[in-house]
Each structure stands twice: as structure tokens, then as C-alpha cells.
Design an enzyme around this catalytic site. Structure first.
Site, PDB file in Angstrom:
ATOM      1  N   SER A  43      14.881  -8.313 -15.016  1.00 28.72           N
ATOM      2  CA  SER A  43      14.857  -7.647 -16.311  1.00 28.72           C
ATOM      3  C   SER A  43      16.249  -7.620 -16.940  1.00 28.72           C
ATOM      4  CB  SER A  43      14.259  -6.239 -16.143  1.00 28.72           C
ATOM      5  OG  SER A  43      13.825  -5.721 -17.376  1.00 28.72           O
ATOM      6  N   ASP A 156       7.416  -7.693 -16.574  1.00 31.11           N
ATOM      7  CA  ASP A 156       8.692  -7.283 -15.968  1.00 31.11           C
ATOM      8  C   ASP A 156       8.738  -7.473 -14.451  1.00 31.11           C
ATOM      9  OD1 ASP A 156      10.881  -5.425 -15.028  1.00 31.11           O
ATOM     10  OD2 ASP A 156      10.976  -5.038 -17.186  1.00 31.11           O
TER      11      ASP A 156
END
Length: 262
Positions: A43, A156
Site C-alpha cells: 500500500s 489492498d
């Protein structure tokens, strides 16, 4: 300081704008002539790691984060499964990377994402376009729309591995980890909105896959002060503060571990 025969690895956690602290850590490392040759990121960590691997200086990474108008109305998603359209954020990344693949970067890079259909961890490396890999890794559930790479849907990387230390374990001589998600108790008054509850739930989930990674680091950096900052900070002043927190924590920790350096 840096022994040219020593390969330094750096693992960078996810954490939204708190990931700016990674750039502060890199600033301090570079001042000590420690230049990671292998980086893993999830991320926000994939954004910082990717920009650094592309030759960007740590302070310029801070400037990049400050230049992104993340919550602009033009970024709203009306037809995708997310509040924001990940492709809009991709335009900022394309200005930096163009069509580069991961193997074309200056530093060996591994990026974690979650394949949604099978619920499996995906590590992007070598032939994947860097922009696609970062977008997939950074598609925070409910905030960013999922990202399609090679006909597979990703969200994610923090869902399954928010602190990808194990990704590069054994690939380097000295492994440095930077985790920007310290898990500290919060007052009940902070859970007064859907957003605050959702973010806290995601933090708890990430905490579960983060703790085992701490022990794999030769040097683990985790600034507790970052618990006072939001995952999505919009204040440029607070972004500066986050950068400084990363720098100062790395500096303070360095005195404790410098004798362990190869």
C-alpha cells in the site's frame, strides 16, 4: 558507514498518509550511507518504495504526497466499488513512472496485493507495470475501487500482509523494517462515525498480520506517535510532521542498533 558488500533490505508497511514516515526513515538511512538494494512494500509502502526505487529522493517523496489531491471531487467513483476511482490516482503515478515495469527500476522491488477472487496474497515483481502494481497494492477497501491486473481483481495488500518483512527475508544481509501502524488502545469517543469505525476495524485486522513480522527484522522501526495521525491526512503541515517523526525515530533507534550493523 555502509559496507559495500552488505546488501540492505527494507520492508515498508501500509498506512495511508502515515506512510510518509517511511520517507523520513529513508532520509536518515541515506544520511548514514545506508542505501537499501531490496525493498518490499504494501500500500503506502509500495508507493514510497516504488518512488525511491525509481530514483526519487526522500524529501521529494514527501512533496509527491503533498501534491496529490486525494479527495478531489473529480476522483469520485460513481460506477465502481469504491468511494474513489483508483485510476484517477494512477494519473499521478504515471507522471513519475510512465510505462516502466518493476524490473526496470534502480532497486529490486516486491509489492504485495490481495487477489480478491481467491483471497490469496500476490507479490508483484519483475514484469508487472509499476503503476498497476502500486494501484493494486493501495486499493484500500471501500475507499478505492479494486484494480484489475491481467484479468484478476486486486485490493489492498494490507488485507493479508500489511508489513511484508517475510517477502524479502533471506534475500538481504541486514533487514530493516518500517511499520507506520502502531497499535495502541483508543478512546471510545473516537468511534463516532462510520469512517472511524471502519478504519479502526481495518487497523485491528492489519495488526493481526503485522506482529509476527516484527521479529524477522534486524532493525524494526515503529513510531508510536503515529497513532495520533489519521490514515488519510489532508493537512500538509501534518504530513511534514509525519516525515519528521519517521526521521527522528530512525535516528533515535540507530544509536541502539548501530553496533549490530554489518
Amino acid at each position: 558507514m555502509n559496507n559495500t558488500s552488505t546488501i540492505f533490505g527494507l520492508a515498508l508497511s501500509g498506512g495511508g498518509h502515515k506512510g510518509i514516515a517511511h520517507a523520513g526513515v529513508l532520509q536518515f538511512l541515506n544520511e548514514q550511507e545506508i542505501f537499501p538494494e531490496i525493498i518490499s512494500g504494501t500500500s503506502a509502502g509500495s508507493i514510497v518504495g516504488g518512488l525511491y526505487a525509481n530514483g526519487m529522493k526522500p524529501k521529494d517523496i514527501l512533496s509527491f504526497f503533498k501534491s496529490v489531491s486525494l479527495f478531489s471531487w473529480t476522483h469520485l467513483s460513481f460506477r465502481k466499488a469504491g468511494f474513489l476511482d483508483a485510476d484517477q490516482f494512477g494519473r499521478y503515478l504515471e507522471k513519475e513512472f510512465g510505462n516502466k515495469t518493476i524490473k526496470e527500476l534502480d532497486v529490486e522491488l516486491y509489492i504485495s496485493a490481495t487477489e480478491m477472487e481467491r483471497g490469496k496474497l500476490k507479490i508483484f515483481h519483475k514484469n508487472t507495470k509499476i503503476v498497476s502494481a502500486i494501484l493494486a497494492s493501495s486499493a484500500f477497501p471501500g475507499v478505492f475501487s479494486p484494480v484489475v491486473v491481467n484479468n484478476k481483481i486486486y485490493s489492498d495488500g494490507g488485507i493479508l500482509n500489511n508489513y511484508p518483512v517475510n517477502t524479502i527475508q533471506g534475500r538481504c544481509d541486514f533487514l530493516i523494517g518500517s511499520n507506520v501502524n502502531p497499535y495502541l488502545p483508543q478512546q471510545s469517543t473516537k468511534f463516532s462515525s462510520i469512517k472511524s469505525v471502519a478504519l479502526r476495524a481495518f487497523e485491528i485486522m492489519m495488526m493481526q498480520n503485522t506482529f509476527p513480522q516484527n521479529e524477522l527484522c534486524d532493525w524494526h522501526i515503529q513510531p508510536d506517535e503515529l497513532a495520533n495521525y489519521s490514515t488519510f491526512e489532508t493537512s500538509k503541515k501534518r504530513m511534514d510532521e509525519i516525515f519528521d517523526i519517521g526521521y527522528e525515530n530512525a535516528k533515535a533507534d540507530f544509536e541502539k542498533i548501530k553496533d549490530k550493523l554489518p
